[in-house]
Design a protein around this motif. Structure first.
Motif: not given
Lengths: 114, 111
Positions: A56, A58, A64, A66
């Motif tokens: 994950v 940012q 964000e 994943e």
């Protein structure tokens, strides 16, 4: 050859809603992934990247993403969208960091309604 | 801070006429440089990249050429424009391939 697909051409959400934009890639080896945003009539702005480590990552402005190796995916998310998030979002893949080919998906156009 | 400037902002040209688009990066030494073409409403197609002065690699053939005469300058050109050259041309720089920073673009209309 690496490929990248973005399954949603258009997404419409209301301000304050969450949004997830999907990106899937096909390549058997190590891959570098990134997301970009393009407001109408402008150049692209880099949002975030992933190569290794925490899946994950940012980015700027509350975005964000994943990474999932099992799903070959790198989906982008934002918990609460603002009208200024209306734009086209591009997922991109590269096989190396050393300066040659970056392959972009077709883009997902996001419209944020008030 | 790095800045990237493209010129002109927009061009309207006739089929068969020559073209020269420019890109300048300030505040970054020896960047990787890229040219992209984007059809209206479409994705980006990488055209050229350069990792050093005087060295340019072609990614796709579209009857265009590119040159890097200085460390901070990247030029896209053709002797004869085609209708299919219409679109949005974007220049970008990077230190690593997957993290690129784009200029504002040049809108080209070929009539």
């Amino acid at each position: 050859t690496q490929t990248v697909s973005q399954s949603d051409a258009h997404v419409t959400v209301f301000e304050g809603d969450s949004v997830e934009l999907r990106c899937n890639y096909s390549y058997g080896g190590s891959i570098y992934l990134s997301w970009y945003i393009q407001h109408h009539g402008h150049g692209l702005q880099f949002l975030l990247k992933y190569y290794s480590g925490n899946p994950v990552v940012q980015g700027v402005n509350g975005f964000e993403a994943e990474f999932s190796k099992s799903d070959s995916s790198f989906h982008l998310r934002k918990a609460s969208v603002h009208w200024s998030d209306s734009a086209v979002y591009f997922c991109a893949v590269s096989l190396n960091s050393a300066g040659n080919k970056l392959t972009f998906g077709i883009g997902t156009r996001v419209l944020v309604r008030p | 801070a790095q800045t990237i400037h493209q010129w002109p902002v927009a061009e309207i040209k006739a089929v068969g006429s020559p073209l020269s688009l420019g890109c300048t990066i300030k505040g970054k030494s020896s960047p990787n440089l890229y040219w992209y073409w984007q059809a209206t409403g479409g994705t980006l197609q990488q055209l050229f990249y350069s990792i050093t002065v005087g060295q340019v690699e072609s990614v796709v053939q579209l009857n265009l050429s590119a040159s890097r005469p200085k460390d901070d300058q990247f030029i896209l050109s053709t002797e004869k424009l085609l209708l299919s050259h219409s679109g949005f041309y974007l220049c970008a720089w990077s230190q690593v391939t997957y993290e690129q920073y784009f200029g504002p673009g040049t809108r080209l209309t070929v009539l």
